[in-house]
Scaffold this motif. Structure first.
Motif: not given
Length: 519
Positions: A120-121, A124, A127-128, A281, A285, A425, A428
């Motif tokens: 999950a990390a 995340y 997505i950039w 996004r 993810f 995180v 953001h």
């Protein structure tokens, strides 16, 4: 994505004589560094090779990217699945029963849930890439500031070189075991390093094609391994430790399992920069998370199964005494007749680590350019050569200490990545999703090389170092046990203390930084 090679070749080419300057509108130019004409001509000849990606860390502008497609999203999942159904990750699963002395069920549960958190990390951070057109360590400048981001970049380079070292050792072990010891471990390491070098030198277009298909033989061979070794898996294996030691082993193995998928977080955006800005996004993810989770869960459960059978299978015990690679090969002994086909499968498994090695090599080479303007002047393909040489030397030197590298290196690297993700995180969600008079909503991706338009990074730097203090007092390694770790029975809680320390400190410091400097 087959047509992406042309885009990478044309739009991605930046003449070596102008690599140090930013040409985007609004960016402050950087003084060029003079380069001998002969070197420029030599570089241009190499960059004219068909299929060679010439772009380094320069931002991929919106009009330089390929068109959106449904297969593009599938390719995301395939990339991560292909890169991680490899023997090095299989060997990590073995550590549950063999090193932390956990039973099959406890090892499996810690593995699955640790993988979910780590994936999950990384998902995340992925997505950039399409949103910004920038590599991950360039995006880090927007979270940590121009200069502090170089610390994360350097640590990521160490991390990727470390994984390259592990991949080479594991691949070399299996190839040596297949040959019955007639081929030395060094020769196996050379083979893995050489193939990784070739693909990483040519870059993104060949890399995507390679990862698109490399998972198929790997998956087939792993399913054969399950069929061959499965009857010897001891799924009722109990914990060999009792009381508080069980909790400590669970926490430590959970953190170790988390640290492997999360290690990709600092490179996750690198492979999506050619996707259009319209890329969704949530789907980025989801596909990244799916590819990572499926791959890691599959190989780690197989590794746990192999390790669970060591105590009851004398042949596996003898193989494990040689190396983890030999244990993997011994798993094919259930195939009848024994010999040829099992060894062939072992070769496929050994070569599978190349899929894992290529993206790390690619990311480490880009990191060399992020570190400074002189590093940026050196073409990406030359940095690939340097990175491969470094991890080849490390693998040759550390080939007899694989488990020690796993236990200490992986967990140690997991600390800083989770601290970095926590800061990203919070930047953001707390500071960039709302409008304020001091900080515009969102990110200005054209400012990727303009220090005056990027955060100073004072808050992030302090929070990062304080997070490391938390990691140090909570870590449990063979060479050091933090006081907090010792007080909770030896559990490795460095990751969680590091995230907590940094996560609590960063928001108020960032608020003060914005109030004082406005960026």
């Amino acid at each position: 994505m087959d047509h992406s090679a042309d885009i990478e070749k044309t739009a991605g080419t930046v003449d070596i004589s102008s690599r140090s300057s930013s040409t985007e509108k609004g960016s402050e130019p950087v003084a060029p560094i003079p380069i001998p004409p002969k070197l420029v001509r030599w570089n241009q000849r190499i960059e004219n090779l068909s299929g060679l990606e010439t772009r380094g860390i320069t931002r991929v502008l919106p009009d330089q990217r390929h068109a959106a497609s449904a297969f593009g999203y599938i390719q995301m999942a395939l990339l991560w699945f292909s890169a991680n159904i490899s023997a090095n990750n299989l060997a990590v699963g073995m550590l549950g029963p063999l090193l932390f002395e956990l039973g099959f069920l406890d090892s499996a549960m810690c593995s699955v849930f640790g993988i979910f958190v780590g994936a999950a990390a990384t998902a995340y951070m992925s997505i950039w890439g399409a949103q910004s057109g920038n590599r991950t360590m360039i995006v880090a400048r927007y979270f940590m500031g121009y200069w502090p981001a170089k610390i994360a970049c350097f640590l990521n380079m160490v991390l990727m070189v470390g994984y390259g070292t592990i991949d080479c050792i594991i691949g070399g072990q299996i190839l040596s075991a297949v040959s019955g010891g007639s081929m030395s471990l060094i020769v196996g390491i050379v083979i893995v390093a050489l193939v990784s070098w070739v693909v990483a030198v040519f870059g993104m277009s060949i890399f995507h094609v390679y990862e698109r298909w490399a998972w198929i033989p790997q998956l087939i061979v792993l399913l054969i391994l399950i069929g061959s070794a499965g009857p010897s898996f001891n799924t009722s294996l109990p914990n060999a430790v009792q009381g508080s030691a069980v909790t400590a082993s669970r926490l430590s193995f959970f953190s170790l399992q988390l640290s492997v998928p999360v290690s990709w977080a600092a490179a996750a955006s690198d492979f999506y920069v050619y996707y259009p800005e319209s890329t969704r996004r949530p789907l980025v993810f989801l596909m990244t998370f799916t590819g990572l989770s499926l791959a890691f869960i599959l190989v780690n459960l197989i590794g746990i199964g192999l390790a669970s059978g060591v105590a009851t299978n004398p042949a596996w015990e003898a193989a494990n005494d040689v190396s983890s690679g030999a244990l993997i090969l011994a798993g094919f002994d259930g195939l009848l007749p024994r010999g040829g086909f099992g060894k062939f499968c072992g070769v496929i498994v050994a070569l599978g680590v190349i899929s894992n090695n290529i993206p790390g090599t690619y990311a480490a080479a880009l990191g060399c350019q992020v570190l400074g303007r002189y590093g940026k002047m050196v073409p990406r393909y030359l940095w690939v050569c340097v990175v491969v040489l470094v991890y080849f030397i490390c693998a040759a030197a550390g080939r007899d200490h694989l488990y020690a590298i796993f236990q200490n290196f992986l967990a140690l690297m997991g600390y800083w990545v989770m601290i970095f993700v926590a800061i990203a995180v919070e930047e953001h969600l707390l500071f960039r999703r709302r409008r304020s008079p001091r900080l515009p909503r969102g990110f200005d991706w054209t400012a990727w090389e303009d220090q005056k338009r990027l955060p100073l990074g004072i808050a992030a730097l302090i929070a990062f170092f304080v997070g490391w203090v938390g990691a140090i007092v909570g870590m449990h390694q063979t060479w050091y046990v933090g006081p907090v770790a010792a007080s909770v029975g030896g559990a490795d809680i460095g990751t969680w203390l590091g995230v907590a320390f940094a996560g609590v400190l960063f928001p108020p410091l960032r608020f003060l930084e914005l109030k004082k400097f406005g960026r």
